[in-house]
Motif scaffolding. Sequence first.
Motif, PDB file in Angstrom:
ATOM      1  N   UNK A   8     -39.473  17.028  -2.982  1.00 37.82           N
ATOM      2  CA  UNK A   8     -39.558  15.689  -2.215  1.00 37.82           C
ATOM      3  C   UNK A   8     -38.431  14.620  -3.051  1.00 37.82           C
ATOM      4  N   UNK A   9     -37.937  14.049  -2.191  1.00 46.43           N
ATOM      5  CA  UNK A   9     -36.914  12.687  -3.069  1.00 46.43           C
ATOM      6  C   UNK A   9     -35.482  13.249  -3.583  1.00 46.43           C
ATOM      7  N   UNK A  10     -35.114  14.490  -3.064  1.00 52.19           N
ATOM      8  CA  UNK A  10     -33.871  15.006  -3.832  1.00 52.19           C
ATOM      9  C   UNK A  10     -32.870  14.489  -2.792  1.00 52.19           C
ATOM     10  N   UNK A  11     -31.819  13.657  -3.398  1.00 46.51           N
ATOM     11  CA  UNK A  11     -30.781  13.530  -2.665  1.00 46.51           C
ATOM     12  C   UNK A  11     -30.167  14.486  -1.864  1.00 46.51           C
ATOM     13  N   UNK A  12     -30.101  14.113  -0.425  1.00 42.37           N
ATOM     14  CA  UNK A  12     -29.850  15.185   0.422  1.00 42.37           C
ATOM     15  C   UNK A  12     -28.750  16.226   0.032  1.00 42.37           C
ATOM     16  N   UNK A  13     -27.670  15.547  -0.491  1.00 43.65           N
ATOM     17  CA  UNK A  13     -26.603  16.417  -0.669  1.00 43.65           C
ATOM     18  C   UNK A  13     -26.600  17.196  -2.074  1.00 43.65           C
ATOM     19  N   UNK A  14     -27.418  17.082  -2.742  1.00 42.78           N
ATOM     20  CA  UNK A  14     -27.687  17.697  -4.130  1.00 42.78           C
ATOM     21  C   UNK A  14     -27.484  18.862  -4.153  1.00 42.78           C
ATOM     22  N   UNK A  15     -27.159  19.628  -5.191  1.00 41.02           N
ATOM     23  CA  UNK A  15     -27.088  20.823  -5.335  1.00 41.02           C
ATOM     24  C   UNK A  15     -27.022  21.218  -6.737  1.00 41.02           C
ATOM     25  N   UNK A  38     -31.778  31.808 -10.984  1.00 43.26           N
ATOM     26  CA  UNK A  38     -31.012  30.595 -10.964  1.00 43.26           C
ATOM     27  C   UNK A  38     -32.163  29.886  -9.967  1.00 43.26           C
ATOM     28  N   UNK A  39     -32.140  28.439 -10.334  1.00 45.36           N
ATOM     29  CA  UNK A  39     -32.929  27.442  -9.456  1.00 45.36           C
ATOM     30  C   UNK A  39     -31.665  26.548  -8.830  1.00 45.36           C
ATOM     31  N   UNK A  40     -31.817  26.526  -7.466  1.00 46.90           N
ATOM     32  CA  UNK A  40     -30.714  26.045  -6.412  1.00 46.90           C
ATOM     33  C   UNK A  40     -31.320  24.906  -5.748  1.00 46.90           C
ATOM     34  N   UNK A  41     -30.802  23.725  -5.517  1.00 43.52           N
ATOM     35  CA  UNK A  41     -31.115  22.759  -4.575  1.00 43.52           C
ATOM     36  C   UNK A  41     -30.228  22.646  -3.457  1.00 43.52           C
ATOM     37  N   UNK A  42     -30.338  22.805  -2.361  1.00 43.34           N
ATOM     38  CA  UNK A  42     -29.588  22.587  -1.206  1.00 43.34           C
ATOM     39  C   UNK A  42     -30.043  21.896  -0.215  1.00 43.34           C
ATOM     40  N   UNK A  43     -29.660  20.770   0.161  1.00 45.93           N
ATOM     41  CA  UNK A  43     -30.103  19.740   1.185  1.00 45.93           C
ATOM     42  C   UNK A  43     -31.858  19.321   1.008  1.00 45.93           C
ATOM     43  N   UNK A 127     -36.006  25.419  13.173  1.00 48.32           N
ATOM     44  CA  UNK A 127     -37.230  24.683  14.201  1.00 48.32           C
ATOM     45  C   UNK A 127     -38.051  25.804  14.613  1.00 48.32           C
ATOM     46  N   UNK A 128     -39.445  25.619  14.817  1.00 52.99           N
ATOM     47  CA  UNK A 128     -40.247  26.533  15.211  1.00 52.99           C
ATOM     48  C   UNK A 128     -40.009  27.254  16.525  1.00 52.99           C
ATOM     49  N   UNK A 129     -39.119  26.337  17.293  1.00 60.11           N
ATOM     50  CA  UNK A 129     -38.764  26.858  18.632  1.00 60.11           C
ATOM     51  C   UNK A 129     -37.690  28.101  18.446  1.00 60.11           C
ATOM     52  N   UNK A 130     -36.931  27.761  17.459  1.00 58.50           N
ATOM     53  CA  UNK A 130     -35.454  28.657  17.238  1.00 58.50           C
ATOM     54  C   UNK A 130     -35.909  29.625  15.956  1.00 58.50           C
ATOM     55  N   UNK A 131     -35.214  29.622  14.934  1.00 58.36           N
ATOM     56  CA  UNK A 131     -35.510  30.446  13.958  1.00 58.36           C
ATOM     57  C   UNK A 131     -36.657  30.351  12.868  1.00 58.36           C
ATOM     58  N   UNK A 132     -37.452  29.277  13.011  1.00 60.09           N
ATOM     59  CA  UNK A 132     -38.490  28.899  12.176  1.00 60.09           C
ATOM     60  C   UNK A 132     -38.258  28.047  11.066  1.00 60.09           C
ATOM     61  N   UNK A 133     -39.014  27.037  10.696  1.00 66.26           N
ATOM     62  CA  UNK A 133     -38.524  26.009   9.837  1.00 66.26           C
ATOM     63  C   UNK A 133     -38.179  26.700   8.422  1.00 66.26           C
ATOM     64  N   UNK A 134     -37.553  25.820   7.460  1.00 59.30           N
ATOM     65  CA  UNK A 134     -37.360  26.138   6.221  1.00 59.30           C
ATOM     66  C   UNK A 134     -38.838  26.196   5.411  1.00 59.30           C
ATOM     67  N   UNK A 147     -25.495  24.211   5.872  1.00 56.44           N
ATOM     68  CA  UNK A 147     -24.068  23.355   5.638  1.00 56.44           C
ATOM     69  C   UNK A 147     -24.420  22.099   4.955  1.00 56.44           C
ATOM     70  N   UNK A 148     -23.533  21.781   3.971  1.00 53.21           N
ATOM     71  CA  UNK A 148     -23.691  20.432   3.485  1.00 53.21           C
ATOM     72  C   UNK A 148     -23.145  19.392   4.271  1.00 53.21           C
ATOM     73  N   UNK A 149     -22.584  19.651   5.591  1.00 53.79           N
ATOM     74  CA  UNK A 149     -22.019  18.732   6.529  1.00 53.79           C
ATOM     75  C   UNK A 149     -23.119  18.132   7.250  1.00 53.79           C
ATOM     76  N   UNK A 150     -24.400  18.782   7.005  1.00 54.87           N
ATOM     77  CA  UNK A 150     -25.586  18.375   7.539  1.00 54.87           C
ATOM     78  C   UNK A 150     -26.492  17.245   6.812  1.00 54.87           C
ATOM     79  N   UNK A 151     -25.671  17.371   5.506  1.00 54.99           N
ATOM     80  CA  UNK A 151     -26.673  16.430   4.669  1.00 54.99           C
ATOM     81  C   UNK A 151     -25.623  15.449   3.725  1.00 54.99           C
TER      82      UNK A 151
END
Length: 326
Positions: A8-15, A38-43, A127-134, A147-151
Amino acid sequence: MLKIKLTAGICAAAFVLTACGGTNSATETKADGDFKPITIENCGFEMTIDKPISRIATLRQAGTENLFALDQQEKMIGTGSLRDAVLPKWQADYEAIPVLSKTVPTNEQLRSVDPDFIVTTQEGSYTKQLSGTREEWRDLGVATFVSNTECGTPEESGFELIFRDYEQLGKMLGAEKEAAALIKEQRSMVEKGAMKSGKKLTFLFGTKDGGLVYVDGKKGIANDIANITGSVNAFGNLPETRNEISMEAFADADPDYIVIADLSGRGLPGDTAAEKIAVLESHPAAKNMKAVREKKYIVIPGVGLDASVRSVEPLNIVAEQLKKDA
């Protein structure tokens, strides 16, 4: 297993990459095949990957071709949602990978191939209706990427965010060299498209029964194409990537050029540029537009308007036409 947690609270575009043992290398494989987690942060998601990713499913064509460009074909176990024909150089690769769905694969379709990594360019696929939530996939130990274009932030160029996608995917998949080469090549292509046209453009993605059209607004590659070429996106004030408006509103914009997305490779009614032009030239409100009367059309591959490796194609086509007419 992939251990994944939401931070929580991670900057959306952080990686952020933090490899065990204090190294910043995203993928370190010793001669005996050992893999350092490795540890990764994506959106906003933090994921710890403790073994090499080997079973990738993609939800949309943009993600599929991004992975092709990074030479990850052998790891791909399923694709979905083909917007248009893939580039000819990748056709054989595409045909060798199972198509999970002609649209966005469902949660069940994805589970049937047991992926360890799911890639998409659009947050709305999760989404639950499509591919399932993250969150659902996190609980199953499956890493997800968007994609980072989303965040990204409004100040960041869509193309720079695409380049960030390459960099991050390259680090996650052990394809850093391929990612660096791709970024270098495409950054040069973006620079080649830079100019100051001063023209007003509309980006027509599709038409719809009832005199409605879909135009690209401020949240998308179309707006970046306008900015890079020194043009104005007539509908850059609209909030979404795709916006539904009336043909009358479209005509009132009175652009210098109409940029038309051709999706002929998909094969659905109304997908071709010719069909969209026919609608414009027959509609009472549109047929008297100066751009329509003078046939000021710029036809581009529509798949390039989804943020991906293909996005440099419409940029260069638009720039070349504007330079030619300058």
